[in-house]
Design an enzyme around this catalytic site. Sequence first.
Site, PDB file in Angstrom:
ATOM      1  N   LYS A  42      40.749  55.033  39.494  1.00  9.48           N
ATOM      2  CA  LYS A  42      39.916  53.827  38.854  1.00  9.48           C
ATOM      3  C   LYS A  42      38.728  53.934  39.451  1.00  9.48           C
ATOM      4  O   LYS A  42      37.647  53.846  38.679  1.00  9.48           O
ATOM      5  CB  LYS A  42      40.436  52.488  39.155  1.00  9.48           C
ATOM      6  N   ASP A  71      41.422  44.400  34.205  1.00 12.02           N
ATOM      7  CA  ASP A  71      42.244  43.749  35.196  1.00 12.02           C
ATOM      8  C   ASP A  71      42.065  42.301  35.351  1.00 12.02           C
ATOM      9  O   ASP A  71      42.900  41.556  35.555  1.00 12.02           O
ATOM     10  CB  ASP A  71      42.206  44.664  36.546  1.00 12.02           C
TER      11      ASP A  71
END
Length: 267
Positions: free
Chosen positions: A66, A102
């Site tokens: 990420k 997220d």
Amino acid sequence: MPDRYAVIGNPVAHSKSPWIHARFAVQTGQDIVYQPLLAPKDGFAATVEAFRAAGGRGANVTLPFKEEACAISTRLSERARAAQAVNTLIFSGSEIRGDNTDGYGLVRDLAANLGFAIAGCRILLAGAGGAARGVVLPLLAERPSALVIANRTVDKARVLAGGFAGVRACGYSDLAGEGFDLVINATSAGLSDAALPLPRGIFLAGSLAYDMVYGRDTAFMRQARADGAARAADGLGMLVEQAAESFFLWRGVRPDTAPVLSALRAG
Ligand code: ATR
């Protein structure tokens, strides 16, 4: 030819994302293919480039890439910049847009699936790694009355909290005597089934304990219930909601998450 998407990670075979996105596609009538894509630990950028060159339109990014996905993005959303991590890539022309869904997924799971009102509540965020960093800005946007970040390594909590106005950092033992309406476990302690060294009595009446880990009753969830949390939830809803937001970014259509989450829960 259907448009192609992928989830890129290492490991990636366990990912539920291909299943979730296939459900979303059927539900919304979108003609897409979504595949798991294993990238070598030192070959993330090359994997993205090859997928893009082969016609890929976008990708989800999971552990451990990420931060690297953030680095290769040519344009970042505000929430990705705050998280310094990207879980959604959108390929448009020569541009690689990086976003992070997220935190949105967590907030949406809390509000829509769990019926939990964040506004005005006291939040404890346990952990100061990538998972915690991804949710701070979206949580603050919901206007809690307090957000405290506790971490085993207190300095890491201080660095994270320092990037946001009004967020306090501390160690676990400093929490003695305090109470919270929402306690979120964003540590990786649960992966080895370890509980957190939280002082007793921090769960206020009606409080919710939320573990970002999903798919089982975790040590943190058991610990929270035993210590007075009214409810304990795992992160499966967050997984589905972050996927829905990625799908929306790519396709401009919002899938209905409820049936997909129910089907996942039913196994
Ligand atoms: P992620 O990207 O999943 O957040 P990470 O950046 O490695 O992973 O961060 C892991 C987090 O879990 C950290 O907050 C870590 O605490 P430290 O910063 O003190 O290392 C926390 N963590 C991992 N194992 C833990 C344990 N057994 N008890 C408490 N915290 C733990």
